[in-house]
Design a protein around this motif. Structure first.
Motif, short mmCIF file in Angstrom:
data_model
loop_
_atom_site.label_atom_id
_atom_site.label_comp_id
_atom_site.label_asym_id
_atom_site.label_seq_id
_atom_site.Cartn_x
_atom_site.Cartn_y
_atom_site.Cartn_z
N TYR A 62 0.86 -1.18 0.00
CA TYR A 62 0.00 0.00 0.00
C TYR A 62 0.90 1.24 0.00
CZ TYR A 62 -3.72 -3.32 1.04
OH TYR A 62 -4.62 -4.36 0.97
N ILE A 63 1.50 1.47 -1.16
CA ILE A 63 2.52 2.50 -1.33
C ILE A 63 2.14 3.34 -2.54
CG2 ILE A 63 4.97 2.89 -1.90
CD1 ILE A 63 5.59 0.27 -0.43
N ASN A 64 2.37 4.64 -2.47
CA ASN A 64 2.02 5.55 -3.57
C ASN A 64 2.66 5.11 -4.88
OD1 ASN A 64 0.66 7.01 -1.67
ND2 ASN A 64 2.11 8.72 -1.61
N ASP A 65 1.93 5.30 -5.97
CA ASP A 65 2.37 4.82 -7.28
C ASP A 65 3.69 5.41 -7.73
OD1 ASP A 65 0.14 3.24 -7.51
OD2 ASP A 65 -0.99 4.65 -8.75
N GLU A 66 3.98 6.68 -7.38
CA GLU A 66 5.19 7.31 -7.90
C GLU A 66 6.47 6.61 -7.45
OE1 GLU A 66 3.76 10.22 -4.56
OE2 GLU A 66 2.88 8.96 -6.13
N PHE A 67 6.39 5.89 -6.33
CA PHE A 67 7.58 5.18 -5.85
C PHE A 67 7.91 3.95 -6.70
CE2 PHE A 67 6.34 7.34 -1.82
CZ PHE A 67 7.51 8.06 -1.64
N PHE A 68 6.98 3.54 -7.56
CA PHE A 68 7.22 2.37 -8.40
C PHE A 68 7.82 2.74 -9.75
CE2 PHE A 68 3.97 0.95 -5.42
CZ PHE A 68 4.46 -0.29 -5.05
N ASP A 69 7.99 4.04 -10.03
CA ASP A 69 8.61 4.45 -11.28
C ASP A 69 10.06 3.99 -11.33
OD1 ASP A 69 6.26 5.68 -12.01
OD2 ASP A 69 6.89 7.67 -11.31
N ALA A 70 10.60 3.89 -12.53
CA ALA A 70 12.02 3.54 -12.67
C ALA A 70 12.88 4.71 -12.20
CB ALA A 70 12.33 3.22 -14.13
N PRO A 71 13.96 4.45 -11.47
CA PRO A 71 14.82 5.54 -11.00
C PRO A 71 15.41 6.31 -12.18
CG PRO A 71 15.34 3.49 -9.87
CD PRO A 71 14.43 3.14 -11.00
N ALA A 72 15.36 7.63 -12.11
CA ALA A 72 15.89 8.52 -13.14
C ALA A 72 16.15 9.88 -12.50
CB ALA A 72 14.89 8.65 -14.30
N PRO A 73 16.98 10.72 -13.12
CA PRO A 73 17.27 12.03 -12.52
C PRO A 73 16.01 12.84 -12.22
CG PRO A 73 18.82 11.58 -14.28
CD PRO A 73 17.81 10.47 -14.31
N GLU A 74 14.99 12.74 -13.07
CA GLU A 74 13.80 13.58 -12.88
C GLU A 74 12.93 13.12 -11.70
OE1 GLU A 74 13.03 10.86 -16.50
OE2 GLU A 74 14.66 12.09 -15.69
N ASN A 75 13.09 11.91 -11.21
CA ASN A 75 12.31 11.49 -10.05
C ASN A 75 13.18 11.11 -8.86
OD1 ASN A 75 13.26 8.91 -10.64
ND2 ASN A 75 11.33 8.21 -11.54
N ALA A 76 14.46 11.46 -8.93
CA ALA A 76 15.40 11.08 -7.87
C ALA A 76 15.02 11.68 -6.52
CB ALA A 76 16.82 11.50 -8.26
N PHE A 77 14.29 12.81 -6.53
CA PHE A 77 13.91 13.46 -5.28
C PHE A 77 13.07 12.54 -4.39
CE2 PHE A 77 10.37 14.29 -8.10
CZ PHE A 77 9.25 14.18 -7.29
N LEU A 78 12.41 11.56 -4.98
CA LEU A 78 11.59 10.64 -4.18
C LEU A 78 12.45 9.77 -3.27
CD1 LEU A 78 9.06 9.53 -6.92
CD2 LEU A 78 8.57 10.99 -4.95
N SER A 79 13.73 9.63 -3.62
CA SER A 79 14.63 8.80 -2.81
C SER A 79 15.22 9.55 -1.63
CB SER A 79 15.77 8.27 -3.70
OG SER A 79 15.25 7.41 -4.70
N VAL A 80 14.97 10.84 -1.54
CA VAL A 80 15.52 11.65 -0.46
C VAL A 80 14.49 11.74 0.66
CG1 VAL A 80 16.46 13.90 0.20
CG2 VAL A 80 16.92 12.97 -2.08
N PHE A 81 14.75 11.03 1.75
CA PHE A 81 13.79 10.98 2.86
C PHE A 81 13.87 12.21 3.74
CE2 PHE A 81 12.60 9.33 7.17
CZ PHE A 81 11.25 9.14 6.89
N GLN A 82 15.09 12.67 4.02
CA GLN A 82 15.30 13.85 4.85
C GLN A 82 16.22 14.82 4.12
OE1 GLN A 82 16.70 12.01 8.56
NE2 GLN A 82 14.76 12.55 9.51
N PRO A 83 15.67 15.80 3.41
CA PRO A 83 16.50 16.74 2.66
C PRO A 83 17.47 17.47 3.59
CG PRO A 83 14.19 16.95 2.03
CD PRO A 83 14.23 16.05 3.23
#
Length: 336
Positions: A62-83
């Motif tokens: 039960y996880i938001n869909d955007e986290f299932f995208d393939a890793p790429a520079p344009e969505n890398a921000f999703l991997s940053v838990f604590q900026p």
């Protein structure tokens, strides 16, 4: 919600480690949190993170869909838990961030998660100030950049209008940029102007400085003043009149006084006396000196911002930063 059936190649793995591979954009701390909250169900029930998976197990995520995208520079921000950001100033249009040396500003072939812009995008996303799914084209972006191994203030636009205006102000040189650097030796005279023509070698990412016009050369002008001298080093404040690649580093090296810690333009025998990983260069102060209409950014005209401290000033000179009492008023260096 997405479901996965564990096959023989996935069997035997811990639940948390499988989750990290299956959903690579999901930060590890958030993955652990979701397991604790039972948003990751194993055969219909919650499970501990170290549970070993078996063939045929059914995992419901039960996880938001955007986290299932393939890793790429344009969505890398999703991997940053604590900026991790040292914010000098923020309003609804702009962010001024004090970048630490060693951090690259944009993704490159070696790094696309731990970059300054990725942390900025993660920060704004988590504050609900920006969501790429609600935008047609705009992404928070940097208006200026500094080298990986240089520290200092970087301007980021939070809106498309701010980005357009600030990019024009940078192009028209309506922003005063002041740097601090530590150089080997003593400049003569103690204050003045460095002028020349810089040619960039793209393949080597290195520039050469010439005293006369040359093919491919671009004018480079730096104003400077010496603030303090100690233990064979000089603390120098610089104002960039132009903003060429490696301008300050290359010009001081060409003048016979390379920056402390500069492995590209400096001399190893000079640097060996000091234990410094990065070149001693910091973009420590910005002044917005708009001479044309700035639209939504007009309230910032005439204001200045300065970082609280610079590591090499503390370490080698033990002196408070200059300019702390200017109270936002514009000034210029000698001989401008």
């Amino acid at each position: 919600m997405k479901e996965f059936t564990i096959g023989k190649n996935d069997a035997g793995q811990r639940l948390d480690r499988w989750l990290g591979k299956a959903v690579p954009l999901l930060p590890a701390p958030l993955a652990q949190k979701y397991i604790r909250l039972k948003r990751v169900k194993l055969n219909g029930k919650g499970a501990k993170r170290d549970t070993r998976l078996n063939p045929g197990d059914l995992l419901a995520l039960y996880i938001n869909d955007e986290f299932f995208d393939a890793p790429a520079p344009e969505n890398a921000f999703l991997s940053v838990f604590q900026p991790q950001l040292d914010i000098v100033y923020e309003d609804e249009n702009l962010l001024l961030v004090n970048k630490r040396p060693g951090l690259v500003v944009h993704p490159d072939e070696h790094e696309y998660v731990n970059t300054l812009i990725t942390h900025i995008q993660a920060y704004l996303y988590q504050k609900n100030e920006w969501n790429p799914k609600q935008e047609n084209a705009f992404t928070p972006a940097l208006c200026n950049r500094i080298d990986r191994n240089t520290g200092g203030i970087v301007i980021a636009a939070k809106t498309a209008e701010a980005l357009r205006i600030m990019n024009q102000k940078v192009k028209d040189r309506e922003i005063e940029k002041y740097y601090l650097c530590a150089i080997h030796g003593k400049m003569a005279p103690l204050s003045g102007k460095l002028e020349g023509y810089i040619v960039k070698d793209e393949a080597r990412n290195q520039v050469t400085v010439h005293s006369h016009p040359v093919t491919g050369g671009r004018t480079a002008v730096t104003l400077y003043r010496t603030l303090q001298m100690k233990n064979g080093l000089s603390l120098v404040e610089c104002e960039l009149v132009t903003g060429r690649t490696h301008q300050i580093r290359a010009q001081f090296a060409a003048a016979g006084h390379p920056l402390l810690g500069d492995g590209k333009y400096g001399r190893n025998r000079d640097n060996r006396r000091y234990d410094r990983k990065f070149q001693a260069l910091w973009s420590y102060r910005l002044v917005f000196s708009f001479t044309t209409d700035a639209g939504i950014l007009e309230p910032l005209n005439g204001r200045s911002w300065q970082v609280d401290h610079v590591d090499f000033v503390d370490e080698y000179f033990g002196k408070a930063l200059p300019g702390a009492s200017f109270n936002g008023k514009t000034r210029t260096l000698p001989n401008k």
